[in-house]
Design an enzyme around this catalytic site. Structure first.
Site, short mmCIF file in Angstrom:
data_model
loop_
_atom_site.label_atom_id
_atom_site.label_comp_id
_atom_site.label_asym_id
_atom_site.label_seq_id
_atom_site.Cartn_x
_atom_site.Cartn_y
_atom_site.Cartn_z
N CYS A 72 0.84 -1.20 0.00
CA CYS A 72 0.00 0.00 0.00
C CYS A 72 0.88 1.26 0.00
CB CYS A 72 -1.00 -0.04 1.14
SG CYS A 72 -2.49 0.90 0.72
N HIS A 95 -3.70 -5.05 0.21
CA HIS A 95 -3.06 -5.63 1.40
C HIS A 95 -3.14 -7.16 1.36
CE1 HIS A 95 -2.84 -1.87 3.87
NE2 HIS A 95 -3.74 -1.50 2.99
N GLU A 150 -1.68 -9.18 3.12
CA GLU A 150 -1.57 -9.76 4.47
C GLU A 150 -2.92 -10.11 5.09
OE1 GLU A 150 -1.02 -6.61 3.65
OE2 GLU A 150 -1.53 -5.20 5.24
#
Ligand code: GLN
Length: 536
Positions: free
Chosen positions: A384, A510, A512
Site C-alpha cells: 500500500c 493488502h 496480508e
C-alpha cells in the site's frame, strides 16, 4: 435447520490475556469436530469502527472482504479458521448507539424513554444473533472486548445474561478468561484475582461454565480443584492456558486441556467427527523446526507497537513455515532512517518490507529504504503506502522527476505520480470512506506475481485513497517498472514490479489480510523463497 448455539468469551483481571487467540483456537477445534463455526467480536468503545483509530491505540485495523474496517482479532479468526468474516463479525458500542439513535429519530420508540436496558441491550442481542440469521452456523463464538467490571462493558455483560435465558442454558456457554499470576518471591501461583473476577461476573448475574486460566507456570490439580470449588465450576472446566512460544500452539494446548469437549458437553452437542488436527500440527512442527533463517527489515512508523503490523508479521510466519524458514522480523522506525545512515541501518538484513501507513511523518525514511533495496538488489516488498513510496522513489531517482511525490504528502508537486483516486475527490468524511475491501486484479503473464499466484485473476483487499497515476505508466514501464496487476473494471494499477531485480513487488492492496495458516499467501511465500535464494 439445527439451532445455532452460542459461546461467549469474557475476560477478567487484566486486558491482553489473549481472548482472541482462545476464541480462535476453540473455533478451530470445533471446526475440526465437524461444526460450522464463526466468531464475532464486540468492542466496547464508542468509535463506529477502528478505521479512524491510530494503530497505537489498538493495533492494526483489519479489513474484511466486504470492506469493513475491524478489530485485529478478526484477523486471528480468519487465520485460524480459514473463513471469511464480514461487517457483522465486529460490533462496537458506537454502532449500537448509532442504530438505536437512528430508530429513536425515526420514531420507532415513539412515546417511550429510550434506555440502556432494554433498548441498548436489545440492540446488542439483535447484533449478536444477526450473524446466525444470515447464515447457517452450528456455533457462533462471541468475544466480548474489554474486562469485566469496566463501566463500558456492562451493557454487553447484561445482554449476555439476558440472552442466556432467551436462548436456553444448553444453547449458550460462557467462558471466562483470567490470569493466575505467579509470585516469584514466594514461588506461588495466586488464584484470588480469578475468584474476584468471577465474583464480579456473578454480581452481574452470570455464572461462567468454563474458566481458562492464563499462566506462566503449570497449574497443578490442587489449585484447579480450589478454583473449581470457589468459582462454582466443574473440575474439568478449569482449563489452563500456559505461555507458549507461538500462538499457533494454542489450539493444540486447548485440545490437550479438552476445551472443545468441555464446551460441547455444556452445549449438549455430540462431536460430528473425530478430531483431525494433522495439517495444523504439521504447520506448527514446520514452524518450530525450520532449517533456514532469514532476517527482514520491516520499515514503518508505528513500530513501537508490534500489533500495528500484526497481519504482515503473521503472513511472514506462515510463508516462512512453507519455506522451511524462520523469518526474523526487525522493525525499523522510518523516522530514524537518513541518507547518511540508511546503509548501516539496513545492510544487516536480507530483505526490506515497507509497510502501509498514512500521512507524511517518516515518509523520507521509507523512500530511502526503497532506494537502498532497489539499488542493492535486496528483495523488496512494498504494501500500500510501501508501493506508493516505491513509485515516488523510482520517479525521483530513475525518471529524474526530483519533486515527484504522492499528492497525499505534497499539494505543490508538479509530478503527482501517486494521486487521489477520482471517486475520492468529493469525499470529506473520514470514517469508512476509503476504497475498502475486495477488488479483482488481473495479472500480467510472466510477472513475479503471476508466477506466485499461478492464476490470472485474483481478489485482494484494499484500504487507501491514493493510487498510481496512470499518466506516468508508459514512462515507468519503459524504464523497467511494470504494472503487473490491473483492476479490470477501473484500470487502476494494483501491482508494480521491477525487472532486473531478484524480487521487487509493490501492491496497492493488502495481501496480508488473506494469509491463513492452512493457506499462506502466495506473494509472501514467493517473497520468502526469493529471500532464501538471494541469500544463497
Ligand atoms: N495513505 C495511502 C492512501 O491512502 C496508503 C494507505 C495504506 O497504506 N493503507 O492511499
Amino acid at each position: 435447520m439445527a439451532k445455532t448455539k452460542y459461546v461467549f468469551v469474557t475476560g477478567g483481571v487484566t486486558s491482553s490475556l489473549g481472548k482472541g487467540i482462545i476464541s480462535a483456537s476453540l473455533g478451530r477445534l470445533l471446526q475440526a469436530r465437524g461444526f460450522n463455526v464463526t466468531i464475532q467480536k464486540l468492542d466496547p468503545y464508542i468509535n463506529i469502527d477502528p478505521g479512524t483509530l491510530n494503530p497505537y491505540e489498538h493495533g492494526e485495523c483489519y479489513v474484511t472482504d466486504d470492506g469493513a474496517e475491524t478489530d485485529l482479532d478478526l484477523g486471528h479468526y480468519e487465520r485460524f479458521l480459514d473463513i471469511q468474516t464480514s461487517q457483522e463479525n465486529n460490533v462496537t458500542t458506537g454502532r449500537i448507539y448509532q442504530s438505536v439513535i437512528n430508530k429513536e429519530r425515526r420514531g420507532d420508540y415513539l412515546g417511550k424513554t429510550v434506555q440502556v436496558i432494554p433498548h441498548i441491550t436489545d440492540e446488542i442481542k439483535r447484533r449478536i444473533t444477526l450473524l446466525g440469521k444470515k447464515r447457517n452456523y452450528d456455533i457462533i463464538i462471541t468475544e466480548i472486548g474489554g474486562t469485566v467490571g469496566d463501566i463500558e462493558s456492562l451493557p454487553y455483560i447484561e445482554a449476555v445474561r439476558q440472552l442466556r435465558w432467551d436462548l436456553g442454558h444448553d444453547n449458550a456457554a460462557i467462558i471466562h478468561l483470567t490470569l493466575v499470576p505467579y509470585l516469584s518471591a514466594s514461588g506461588e501461583l495466586k488464584t484470588k484475582p480469578t475468584q474476584h473476577s468471577v465474583k464480579v461476573l456473578l454480581e452481574n448475574g452470570i455464572q461462567p461454565d468454563v474458566l481458562v486460566l492464563r499462566t506462566e507456570h503449570d497449574i497443578n490439580k490442587d489449585i484447579r480443584k480450589k478454583v473449581a470449588l470457589f468459582c462454582n465450576v466443574q473440575f474439568d472446566a478449569v482449563i489452563q492456558s500456559i505461555d507458549v512460544s507461538t500462538i499457533y500452539e494454542v489450539p493444540l494446548l486447548m485440545k490437550e486441556e479438552n476445551l472443545d469437549k468441555t464446551i460441547l458437553k455444556v452445549l449438549k452437542l455430540e462431536p460430528k467427527q473425530s478430531l483431525d488436527l494433522k495439517p495444523w500440527r504439521s504447520f506448527v512442527t514446520k514452524l518450530k523446526s525450520a532449517k533456514n533463517v532469514v532476517e527482514v527489515a520491516l520499515v514503518g512508523k508505528y513500530v513501537e507497537l508490534a500489533d500495528s503490523y500484526k497481519s504482515i508479521m503473521e503472513s511472514l510466519i506462515h510463508a516462512g513455515a512453507m519455506n522451511d524458514t524462520k523469518v526474523i522480523i526487525h522493525c525499523i522506525h522510518s523516522e530514524t532512517i537518513t541518507k547518511e545512515n540508511v546503509k548501516a541501518e539496513l545492510q544487516g538484513y536480507e530483505a526490506v518490507l515497507v509497510a502501509p501507513g498514512f500521512g507524511d511523518r517518516g515518509i523520507d525514511g521509507k523512500i530511502l529504504a526503497v532506494q537502498y533495496a532497489r539499488e542493492n538488489k535486496v528483495p523488496f516488498f512494498g504494501i500500500c503506502l510501501g508501493l506508493q513510496c516505491a513509485v515516488v522513489e523510482f520517479a525521483r531517482n530513475v525518471l529524474g522527476y526530483k519533486d515527484a511525490h504522492s499528492s497525499e504528502m505534497s499539494n505543490i508537486t508538479k509530478h503527482p505520480v501517486i494521486d487521489l483516486m477520482e471517486e475520492q475527490k468529493g469525499v470529506t468524511e473520514k470514517g469508512g470512506t476509503m476504497r475498502l475491501g475486495g477488488y479483482a486484479c488481473e495479472l500480467i503473464e510472466d510477472s513475479i506475481s503471476y508466477k506466485a499466484y499461478d492464476t490470472k485473476t485474483v481478489r485482494e483487499r484494499h484500504r487507501h485513497r491514493y493510487e498510481f497515476n496512470n499518466d506516468y505508466l508508459r514512462e515507468f514501464e519503459e524504464r523497467g517498472m511494470l504494472a503487473a496487476g490491473i483492476n479490470p473494471e477501473s484500470g487502476l494499477v494494483e501491482i508494480m514490479e521491477q525487472v532486473d531485480h531478484p524480487w521487487f513487488v509493490g501492491t496497492q492492496f493488502h495481501p496480508e489480510y488473506r494469509s491463513t495458516v492452512l493457506n499462506p499467501h502466495p506473494l509472501f511465500v514467493s517473497y520468502v523463497k526469493a529471500i532464501l535464494k538471494n541469500k544463497k
